[in-house]
Write a protein that holds these residues in place. Structure first.
Motif, PDB file in Angstrom:
ATOM      1  N   VAL A 236       0.809  -1.227   0.000  1.00 38.32           N
ATOM      2  CA  VAL A 236       0.000   0.000   0.000  1.00 38.32           C
ATOM      3  C   VAL A 236       0.840   1.273   0.000  1.00 38.32           C
ATOM      4  N   GLN A 237       2.158   1.139   0.120  1.00 41.49           N
ATOM      5  CA  GLN A 237       3.019   2.327   0.120  1.00 41.49           C
ATOM      6  C   GLN A 237       3.206   2.831  -1.310  1.00 41.49           C
ATOM      7  N   THR A 238       2.839   4.077  -1.535  1.00 40.54           N
ATOM      8  CA  THR A 238       2.977   4.658  -2.882  1.00 40.54           C
ATOM      9  C   THR A 238       4.320   5.360  -3.058  1.00 40.54           C
ATOM     10  N   THR A 239       5.007   5.598  -1.936  1.00 38.09           N
ATOM     11  CA  THR A 239       6.355   6.163  -2.021  1.00 38.09           C
ATOM     12  C   THR A 239       7.357   5.012  -2.052  1.00 38.09           C
ATOM     13  N   ARG A 240       8.647   5.339  -2.056  1.00 38.25           N
ATOM     14  CA  ARG A 240       9.670   4.301  -2.100  1.00 38.25           C
ATOM     15  C   ARG A 240       9.535   3.383  -0.888  1.00 38.25           C
ATOM     16  N   ALA A 241       9.428   2.093  -1.121  1.00 39.36           N
ATOM     17  CA  ALA A 241       9.202   1.128  -0.038  1.00 39.36           C
ATOM     18  C   ALA A 241      10.426   0.247   0.147  1.00 39.36           C
ATOM     19  N   SER A 242      10.858   0.098   1.410  1.00 44.74           N
ATOM     20  CA  SER A 242      11.981  -0.770   1.743  1.00 44.74           C
ATOM     21  C   SER A 242      11.583  -1.668   2.906  1.00 44.74           C
ATOM     22  N   ILE A 243      12.131  -2.870   2.894  1.00 42.49           N
ATOM     23  CA  ILE A 243      11.748  -3.849   3.907  1.00 42.49           C
ATOM     24  C   ILE A 243      12.211  -3.437   5.299  1.00 42.49           C
ATOM     25  N   GLY A 244      13.468  -2.961   5.401  1.00 44.66           N
ATOM     26  CA  GLY A 244      14.020  -2.609   6.710  1.00 44.66           C
ATOM     27  C   GLY A 244      13.179  -1.592   7.474  1.00 44.66           C
ATOM     28  N   THR A 448      -0.501   3.927 -10.537  1.00 39.06           N
ATOM     29  CA  THR A 448       0.692   3.187 -10.088  1.00 39.06           C
ATOM     30  C   THR A 448       1.769   3.221 -11.164  1.00 39.06           C
ATOM     31  N   LEU A 449       1.382   2.990 -12.409  1.00 41.19           N
ATOM     32  CA  LEU A 449       2.342   3.000 -13.504  1.00 41.19           C
ATOM     33  C   LEU A 449       2.916   4.398 -13.716  1.00 41.19           C
ATOM     34  N   GLN A 450       2.067   5.423 -13.575  1.00 37.89           N
ATOM     35  CA  GLN A 450       2.491   6.803 -13.803  1.00 37.89           C
ATOM     36  C   GLN A 450       3.473   7.290 -12.745  1.00 37.89           C
ATOM     37  N   HIS A 451       3.199   6.979 -11.472  1.00 36.54           N
ATOM     38  CA  HIS A 451       4.006   7.526 -10.381  1.00 36.54           C
ATOM     39  C   HIS A 451       5.125   6.593  -9.889  1.00 36.54           C
ATOM     40  N   GLU A 452       4.963   5.272 -10.091  1.00 37.91           N
ATOM     41  CA  GLU A 452       5.936   4.337  -9.517  1.00 37.91           C
ATOM     42  C   GLU A 452       6.589   3.425 -10.551  1.00 37.91           C
ATOM     43  N   GLY A 453       6.046   3.438 -11.779  1.00 34.86           N
ATOM     44  CA  GLY A 453       6.603   2.574 -12.815  1.00 34.86           C
ATOM     45  C   GLY A 453       6.229   1.112 -12.586  1.00 34.86           C
ATOM     46  N   LEU A 454       6.813   0.240 -13.383  1.00 30.57           N
ATOM     47  CA  LEU A 454       6.509  -1.187 -13.276  1.00 30.57           C
ATOM     48  C   LEU A 454       6.899  -1.768 -11.923  1.00 30.57           C
ATOM     49  N   ARG A 455       7.937  -1.187 -11.303  1.00 35.42           N
ATOM     50  CA  ARG A 455       8.377  -1.701 -10.002  1.00 35.42           C
ATOM     51  C   ARG A 455       7.287  -1.552  -8.945  1.00 35.42           C
ATOM     52  N   GLY A 456       6.391  -0.599  -9.141  1.00 40.06           N
ATOM     53  CA  GLY A 456       5.320  -0.393  -8.173  1.00 40.06           C
ATOM     54  C   GLY A 456       4.383  -1.589  -8.066  1.00 40.06           C
ATOM     55  N   PHE A 457       4.281  -2.349  -9.137  1.00 42.04           N
ATOM     56  CA  PHE A 457       3.391  -3.512  -9.127  1.00 42.04           C
ATOM     57  C   PHE A 457       4.012  -4.722  -8.435  1.00 42.04           C
ATOM     58  N   TYR A 458       5.278  -4.587  -8.036  1.00 42.52           N
ATOM     59  CA  TYR A 458       5.953  -5.717  -7.397  1.00 42.52           C
ATOM     60  C   TYR A 458       6.441  -5.378  -5.993  1.00 42.52           C
ATOM     61  N   LYS A 459       5.877  -4.328  -5.396  1.00 36.95           N
ATOM     62  CA  LYS A 459       6.238  -3.987  -4.028  1.00 36.95           C
ATOM     63  C   LYS A 459       5.763  -5.094  -3.084  1.00 36.95           C
TER      64      LYS A 459
END
Length: 489
Positions: A236-244, A448-459
């Protein structure tokens, strides 16, 4: 009792030792010439057009002509075992080699069961052999077993009767395999009347499948609850998401227990979901098999894909409101570690957003669950079948093989549909009355595609794979164990 008191018995081997074709001929009271004529006659029976070879169609047609019902014929397996050069055809020499090997194999196990070496198998000897193989059988079942094989009804089993019962059974003749084969035979007996053994009931099976699926699903989700919470938070994070950082934030909310937030509801949700999915899947397999005129295990990959996909869709639709509430609970921002009340959270959704809100994200969920369930279940059973053929050589797969099949099938299914899972989770987590709320599935894809690119679909894909591997493995391992415990195999 002396051998002379048992009509039809013979005693060619007094002591255990190497078995030769001479022993087989003696037990059958045949000469080499008589055996040649018998085997050529059987080959000719299958080769009705005198082409000089057998293929799948001829074998299948021959078994049907022998009144062997589809529920326990093995045309494909018989072709595979006989066809040594793998050209799809069985010539007489290949057929003869199968007959030689099978009769020797059957005589060896006949001798192992016939501990008195009387030339006949007594009911008590058969019972002892089954017990040694770990198969518990009551007196009524034993009587039915002997009665089915003992065609002259004299209470004992000669080698000829034993041979006739198992000659066209292409799998290894272990006691476990023989018993499972007899179970199939007993379910739909040859004759004018269908014989259903006592204790077998579709209603009993339905309840048992529900229990097996429910226990399997609940066990797997509880074991992987922390990874599920982490996955949802990242999705659900629309900004840069990291596991840590995500792990640290979850810990700050309430320590270790915070990783299990929503698990109680998840177990309540997944128990009926898994139960409905597995039960529907088993029923659909039966339906597809009966429609195609094949046994349940032979519906093929396409049949398993259809059955698995539809079963997943039915189950997901039935429990979807619980899934949405679970997602809201897991993504709710807590102040001071205070977890929202489940009842109040559900009531707020109903009052503020309406009843339709409980099905928000259902379309991408169904679009994802159909291929996921289909790939998952179809890959699992296909891998299990392949392991039986190429690794276990017709033995039943044990827990380690089941774990491996479940792991691969679960990971494969999850990776294929993960973008749809992200879309579904984002629609579930966002209230419909929120500012800049998603207008629908296409809006989630576009933004999602506009703001995060394809990587957004694999968060969240990494924790999801870490979750789905043990989850799938535990689910199928527990499910198979429950099926055996509840006598569903």
């Amino acid at each position: 009792m002396a051998n002379k008191d048992r009509p039809g018995c013979c005693n060619p081997v007094k002591k255990p030792g190497p078995v030769s074709m001479d022993h087989v001929l003696s037990a059958l009271r045949e000469t080499n010439e008589e055996r040649d004529i018998r085997i050529r006659s059987l080959f000719g029976f299958f080769d009705s057009d005198n082409a000089g070879y057998l293929d799948y169609t001829k074998i299948d047609k021959g078994l049907f002509a022998m009144q062997i019902p589809a529920d326990y014929k093995f045309a494909k397996e018989l072709l595979r075992v006989c066809d040594k050069d793998k050209d799809g055809r069985v010539d007489y020499q290949e057929f003869r080699k199968y007959m030689d090997d099978k009769e020797l194999e059957l005589y060896r196990i006949f001798q192992a069961i016939d501990v008195e070496h009387s030339g006949c198998i007594l009911p008590e000897e058969l019972w002892d052999a089954l017990v040694k193989a770990g198969i518990e059988i009551d007196d009524d079942e034993l009587a039915r077993f002997v009665e089915h094989v003992d065609k002259d009804n004299n209470g004992i089993i000669t080698f000829e009767e034993w041979r006739n019962f198992l000659l066209l059974y292409p799998h290894e003749a272990t006691m476990e395999n023989i018993y499972r084969y007899w179970e199939r035979v007993c379910l739909v007996d040859i004759g004018e009347q269908a014989v259903i053994p006592e204790g077998i009931s579709k209603h009993v099976h339905a309840a048992k499948y529900l229990i097996a699926g429910g226990v399997a699903g609940a066990a797997s989700r509880t074991a992987t609850a922390p990874l599920d919470r982490l996955k949802v938070v990242l999705q659900v994070q629309t900004t840069r998401a990291s596991i840590g950082p995500a792990v640290k934030n979850i810990w700050k909310e309430g320590g270790l227990l915070s990783f299990f937030r929503g698990n109680g509801l998840n177990v309540m949700k997944v128990a009926p979901e898994s139960a409905i999915k597995f039960y529907t899947y088993e029923m659909l397999k039966n339906l597809i098999a009966s429609t195609k005129g094949e046994e349940q295990g032979d519906i093929g990959a396409s049949g398993r894909l259809v059955a698995g996909g539809l079963a997943g869709a039915v189950a997901q639709t039935a429990i979807y409101p619980m899934d949405l509430v679970k997602t809201r609970l897991q993504t709710h921002a807590c102040e001071g570690g205070k977890v929202p009340n489940l009842g109040k959270l559900s009531k707020d959704i109903w009052v503020k957003e309406g009843s339709r809100a409980f099905y928000r994200g259902l379309i991408p969920s169904l679009l994802g669950i159909i291929p996921y369930a289909g790939i998952d279940l179809a890959a699992y059973e296909t891998l299990k079948d392949l392991s039986k053929i190429y690794i276990l050589h017709d033995s039943e797969p044990g827990p380690l093989v089941q774990l491996g099949c479940g792991t691969i099938s679960g990971a494969l299914g999850a990776m294929c549909v993960y973008p749809l899972q992200v879309v579904r989770t984002r629609m579930q987590a966002q209230p419909t009355n929120a500012d800049a709320a998603y207008k629908g599935m296409s809006d989630v894809f576009r933004r999602t595609l506009q703001h995060e690119g394809l990587r957004g679909f694999y968060k969240g894909l990494f924790p999801n794979l870490l979750k789905v591997v043990p989850a799938a493995s535990i689910t199928y391992l527990v499910y198979e164990s429950m099926k055996k415990s509840l006598e569903l195999d």
